[in-house]
Scaffold this motif. Structure first.
Motif, PDB file in Angstrom:
ATOM      1  N   PHE A   1       0.861  -1.183   0.000  1.00  0.00           N
ATOM      2  CA  PHE A   1       0.000   0.000   0.000  1.00  0.00           C
ATOM      3  C   PHE A   1       0.898   1.234   0.000  1.00  0.00           C
ATOM      4  O   PHE A   1       2.014   1.210   0.511  1.00  0.00           O
ATOM      5  CB  PHE A   1      -0.924   0.019   1.222  1.00  0.00           C
ATOM      6  N   TYR A   2       0.370   2.326  -0.555  1.00  0.00           N
ATOM      7  CA  TYR A   2       1.153   3.541  -0.695  1.00  0.00           C
ATOM      8  C   TYR A   2       0.635   4.643   0.213  1.00  0.00           C
ATOM      9  O   TYR A   2      -0.561   4.735   0.493  1.00  0.00           O
ATOM     10  CB  TYR A   2       1.127   4.022  -2.145  1.00  0.00           C
ATOM     11  N   GLY A   3       1.550   5.473   0.656  1.00  0.00           N
ATOM     12  CA  GLY A   3       1.193   6.642   1.437  1.00  0.00           C
ATOM     13  C   GLY A   3       0.732   7.772   0.542  1.00  0.00           C
ATOM     14  O   GLY A   3       0.617   7.624  -0.678  1.00  0.00           O
ATOM     15  N   PRO A   4       0.461   8.946   1.107  1.00  0.00           N
ATOM     16  CA  PRO A   4       0.010  10.085   0.301  1.00  0.00           C
ATOM     17  C   PRO A   4       1.109  10.566  -0.635  1.00  0.00           C
ATOM     18  O   PRO A   4       2.299  10.337  -0.397  1.00  0.00           O
ATOM     19  CB  PRO A   4      -0.337  11.143   1.349  1.00  0.00           C
ATOM     20  N   ARG A   5       0.695  11.219  -1.685  1.00  0.00           N
ATOM     21  CA  ARG A   5       1.629  11.796  -2.650  1.00  0.00           C
ATOM     22  C   ARG A   5       1.912  13.252  -2.264  1.00  0.00           C
ATOM     23  O   ARG A   5       0.985  14.015  -1.982  1.00  0.00           O
ATOM     24  CB  ARG A   5       1.036  11.730  -4.059  1.00  0.00           C
ATOM     25  N   MET A   6       3.175  13.612  -2.263  1.00  0.00           N
ATOM     26  CA  MET A   6       3.581  14.985  -1.977  1.00  0.00           C
ATOM     27  C   MET A   6       4.259  15.554  -3.222  1.00  0.00           C
ATOM     28  O   MET A   6       5.170  14.927  -3.780  1.00  0.00           O
ATOM     29  CB  MET A   6       4.540  15.044  -0.787  1.00  0.00           C
ATOM     30  N   VAL A   7       3.805  16.712  -3.665  1.00  0.00           N
ATOM     31  CA  VAL A   7       4.324  17.339  -4.879  1.00  0.00           C
ATOM     32  C   VAL A   7       4.829  18.740  -4.539  1.00  0.00           C
ATOM     33  O   VAL A   7       4.142  19.502  -3.844  1.00  0.00           O
ATOM     34  CB  VAL A   7       3.238  17.405  -5.968  1.00  0.00           C
ATOM     35  N   THR A   8       6.019  19.069  -5.007  1.00  0.00           N
ATOM     36  CA  THR A   8       6.564  20.414  -4.841  1.00  0.00           C
ATOM     37  C   THR A   8       6.974  20.961  -6.204  1.00  0.00           C
ATOM     38  O   THR A   8       7.382  20.202  -7.090  1.00  0.00           O
ATOM     39  CB  THR A   8       7.782  20.423  -3.906  1.00  0.00           C
ATOM     40  N   LEU A   9       6.867  22.270  -6.364  1.00  0.00           N
ATOM     41  CA  LEU A   9       7.280  22.889  -7.622  1.00  0.00           C
ATOM     42  C   LEU A   9       7.623  24.352  -7.382  1.00  0.00           C
ATOM     43  O   LEU A   9       7.158  24.989  -6.426  1.00  0.00           O
ATOM     44  CB  LEU A   9       6.195  22.748  -8.693  1.00  0.00           C
ATOM     45  N   ASN A  10       8.452  24.863  -8.261  1.00  0.00           N
ATOM     46  CA  ASN A  10       8.819  26.275  -8.288  1.00  0.00           C
ATOM     47  C   ASN A  10       8.473  26.817  -9.671  1.00  0.00           C
ATOM     48  O   ASN A  10       8.697  26.144 -10.687  1.00  0.00           O
ATOM     49  CB  ASN A  10      10.308  26.463  -8.032  1.00  0.00           C
ATOM     50  N   GLY A  11       7.950  28.025  -9.719  1.00  0.00           N
ATOM     51  CA  GLY A  11       7.572  28.588 -10.998  1.00  0.00           C
ATOM     52  C   GLY A  11       7.658  30.098 -11.000  1.00  0.00           C
ATOM     53  O   GLY A  11       8.046  30.734 -10.003  1.00  0.00           O
ATOM     54  N   ARG A  12       7.291  30.673 -12.129  1.00  0.00           N
ATOM     55  CA  ARG A  12       7.262  32.124 -12.254  1.00  0.00           C
ATOM     56  C   ARG A  12       6.217  32.527 -13.275  1.00  0.00           C
ATOM     57  O   ARG A  12       5.850  31.769 -14.177  1.00  0.00           O
ATOM     58  CB  ARG A  12       8.637  32.653 -12.653  1.00  0.00           C
ATOM     59  N   LEU A  13       5.712  33.725 -13.091  1.00  0.00           N
ATOM     60  CA  LEU A  13       4.795  34.348 -14.043  1.00  0.00           C
ATOM     61  C   LEU A  13       5.469  35.578 -14.622  1.00  0.00           C
ATOM     62  O   LEU A  13       5.978  36.427 -13.874  1.00  0.00           O
ATOM     63  CB  LEU A  13       3.497  34.755 -13.354  1.00  0.00           C
TER      64      LEU A  13
ATOM     65  N   LYS B   1       3.218  29.778  -1.863  1.00  0.00           N
ATOM     66  CA  LYS B   1       3.930  30.992  -1.452  1.00  0.00           C
ATOM     67  C   LYS B   1       4.336  31.817  -2.665  1.00  0.00           C
ATOM     68  O   LYS B   1       5.353  31.534  -3.302  1.00  0.00           O
ATOM     69  CB  LYS B   1       5.165  30.618  -0.634  1.00  0.00           C
ATOM     70  N   PRO B   2       3.556  32.840  -3.011  1.00  0.00           N
ATOM     71  CA  PRO B   2       4.010  33.765  -4.049  1.00  0.00           C
ATOM     72  C   PRO B   2       5.189  34.591  -3.533  1.00  0.00           C
ATOM     73  O   PRO B   2       5.247  34.950  -2.350  1.00  0.00           O
ATOM     74  CB  PRO B   2       2.785  34.649  -4.306  1.00  0.00           C
ATOM     75  N   GLY B   3       6.140  34.887  -4.419  1.00  0.00           N
ATOM     76  CA  GLY B   3       7.288  35.694  -4.040  1.00  0.00           C
ATOM     77  C   GLY B   3       7.035  37.177  -4.237  1.00  0.00           C
ATOM     78  O   GLY B   3       5.910  37.626  -4.459  1.00  0.00           O
ATOM     79  N   GLN B   4       8.110  37.949  -4.181  1.00  0.00           N
ATOM     80  CA  GLN B   4       8.020  39.389  -4.337  1.00  0.00           C
ATOM     81  C   GLN B   4       7.922  39.758  -5.815  1.00  0.00           C
ATOM     82  O   GLN B   4       8.676  39.262  -6.650  1.00  0.00           O
ATOM     83  CB  GLN B   4       9.245  40.055  -3.714  1.00  0.00           C
ATOM     84  N   ILE B   5       6.979  40.633  -6.131  1.00  0.00           N
ATOM     85  CA  ILE B   5       6.804  41.089  -7.505  1.00  0.00           C
ATOM     86  C   ILE B   5       7.918  42.060  -7.859  1.00  0.00           C
ATOM     87  O   ILE B   5       8.233  42.988  -7.095  1.00  0.00           O
ATOM     88  CB  ILE B   5       5.438  41.775  -7.680  1.00  0.00           C
ATOM     89  N   LYS B   6       8.522  41.831  -9.020  1.00  0.00           N
ATOM     90  CA  LYS B   6       9.535  42.739  -9.544  1.00  0.00           C
ATOM     91  C   LYS B   6       9.110  43.140 -10.956  1.00  0.00           C
ATOM     92  O   LYS B   6       9.342  42.402 -11.922  1.00  0.00           O
ATOM     93  CB  LYS B   6      10.905  42.075  -9.558  1.00  0.00           C
TER      94      LYS B   6
ATOM     95  N   ARG C   1       7.030  43.051 -13.839  1.00  0.00           N
ATOM     96  CA  ARG C   1       6.036  42.079 -14.323  1.00  0.00           C
ATOM     97  C   ARG C   1       6.379  40.648 -13.928  1.00  0.00           C
ATOM     98  O   ARG C   1       5.699  39.713 -14.340  1.00  0.00           O
ATOM     99  CB  ARG C   1       5.933  42.165 -15.849  1.00  0.00           C
ATOM    100  N   TYR C   2       7.394  40.459 -13.125  1.00  0.00           N
ATOM    101  CA  TYR C   2       7.902  39.120 -12.797  1.00  0.00           C
ATOM    102  C   TYR C   2       7.420  38.712 -11.408  1.00  0.00           C
ATOM    103  O   TYR C   2       7.609  39.433 -10.424  1.00  0.00           O
ATOM    104  CB  TYR C   2       9.423  39.145 -12.842  1.00  0.00           C
ATOM    105  N   LEU C   3       6.766  37.535 -11.320  1.00  0.00           N
ATOM    106  CA  LEU C   3       6.262  37.007 -10.055  1.00  0.00           C
ATOM    107  C   LEU C   3       6.721  35.567  -9.876  1.00  0.00           C
ATOM    108  O   LEU C   3       6.248  34.672 -10.575  1.00  0.00           O
ATOM    109  CB  LEU C   3       4.725  37.061 -10.026  1.00  0.00           C
ATOM    110  N   PRO C   4       7.647  35.290  -8.954  1.00  0.00           N
ATOM    111  CA  PRO C   4       8.014  33.897  -8.665  1.00  0.00           C
ATOM    112  C   PRO C   4       7.018  33.292  -7.664  1.00  0.00           C
ATOM    113  O   PRO C   4       6.343  34.015  -6.925  1.00  0.00           O
ATOM    114  CB  PRO C   4       9.408  34.033  -8.048  1.00  0.00           C
ATOM    115  N   PHE C   5       6.942  31.956  -7.623  1.00  0.00           N
ATOM    116  CA  PHE C   5       6.081  31.293  -6.644  1.00  0.00           C
ATOM    117  C   PHE C   5       6.601  29.892  -6.347  1.00  0.00           C
ATOM    118  O   PHE C   5       7.312  29.286  -7.159  1.00  0.00           O
ATOM    119  CB  PHE C   5       4.632  31.231  -7.133  1.00  0.00           C
ATOM    120  N   GLN C   6       6.224  29.387  -5.177  1.00  0.00           N
ATOM    121  CA  GLN C   6       6.534  28.032  -4.740  1.00  0.00           C
ATOM    122  C   GLN C   6       5.251  27.363  -4.269  1.00  0.00           C
ATOM    123  O   GLN C   6       4.372  28.029  -3.708  1.00  0.00           O
ATOM    124  CB  GLN C   6       7.554  28.030  -3.597  1.00  0.00           C
ATOM    125  N   MET C   7       5.153  26.048  -4.481  1.00  0.00           N
ATOM    126  CA  MET C   7       3.970  25.299  -4.058  1.00  0.00           C
ATOM    127  C   MET C   7       4.362  23.948  -3.469  1.00  0.00           C
ATOM    128  O   MET C   7       5.283  23.298  -3.962  1.00  0.00           O
ATOM    129  CB  MET C   7       3.025  25.047  -5.239  1.00  0.00           C
TER     130      MET C   7
END
Length: 249
Positions: free
Chosen positions: A55-67, A111-116, A118-124
């Protein structure tokens, strides 16, 4: 484009009204098998272990991105949109090469990062308490009393929702892959039974029915070749339908 990612209806890899979204370092945890709960149990006063089903435990997903937003105002709007995601569990979908895979996500940390400009980084960080992933929908039906084949294109057992209509005064049996579900609750013409093979819950016209089984081995559709499904009743006539998704781990 060959890849798109959406979360709770919001694009996080692709293009929308806010601008161009990109996941920068892959979707960690999405393409890997979740950690096993256990695959053995110790033999007391003996060597080795007993075999145990995996049997498997829960799935954990992490990612980093930008807009890269169309303008600074939309970057601000997008940040507020990100912080509002997953107030309730929502759909996370990754579409690669035209092959969509999705699962139900719960909020870990967004967690959205600091806007610079038109650039917005984020983590999830996303949690999936059901680690399975799903693809295309499958639906098969036939008359009670006649066998018909079911199949799925996934890689992990699928749990169907079975819908029965008709008139069965003495109940009916459902059989698949050597498993049996025996329903003792009568079904009148104009009413509908649904049995969720994930939870084992029987409903009649949407209302939960307690004690409607005499024997229950929850049915699962294996991946790969077609399997014969059979519904039988001592008396009456009606139809049965199985609905499920191609299922992956």
């Amino acid at each position: 484009m060959s890849k798109s990612v959406t979360l709770d209806g919001q694009v996080i890899h692709g293009i929308d009204r806010f601008g161009s979204w990109r996941v920068l370092s892959g979707v960690e945890g999405w393409n890997e098998t979740p950690a096993e709960k256990t695959n053995s149990e110790a033999r007391p006063l003996d060597d080795g272990d007993y075999e145990a089903e995996v049997f498997y435990g829960p799935r954990m997903v992490t990612l980093n991105g930008r807009l890269f937003a169309r303008n600074p105002n939309l970057a601000f709007d997008a940040r507020e949109r990100l912080t509002a995601l997953l107030h309730a569990p929502g759909k996370f979908q990754v579409d690669q090469m035209g092959l969509p895979r999705w699962a139900t996500a719960r909020r870990g940390r967004i967690k959205p990062g600091q806007i610079k400009g038109r650039y917005l980084p984020f983590q999830m960080e996303l949690r999936f308490i059901d680690p399975r992933k799903f693809g295309g929908a499958q639906s098969f039906s036939g008359p009670v009393g006649s066998a018909f084949d079911v199949y799925q294109r996934g890689t992990f057992e699928a749990t169907p929702v079975v819908t029965v209509t008709g008139s069965f005064a003495s109940g009916y049996d459902l059989q698949l892959n050597g498993r049996l579900v025996s329903i003792t609750k009568s079904l009148a013409s104009g009413s509908t039974h649904t049995i969720d093979m994930r939870t084992g819950i029987l409903r009649q016209n949407g209302a939960v029915i307690a004690g409607g089984f005499s024997y229950s081995e929850l049915l699962k559709v294996k991946p790969g070749t077609a399997q014969s499904f059979y519904a039988v009743a001592a008396s009456g006539a009606g139809t049965v339908r199985l609905d499920y998704y191609d299922t992956y781990m």
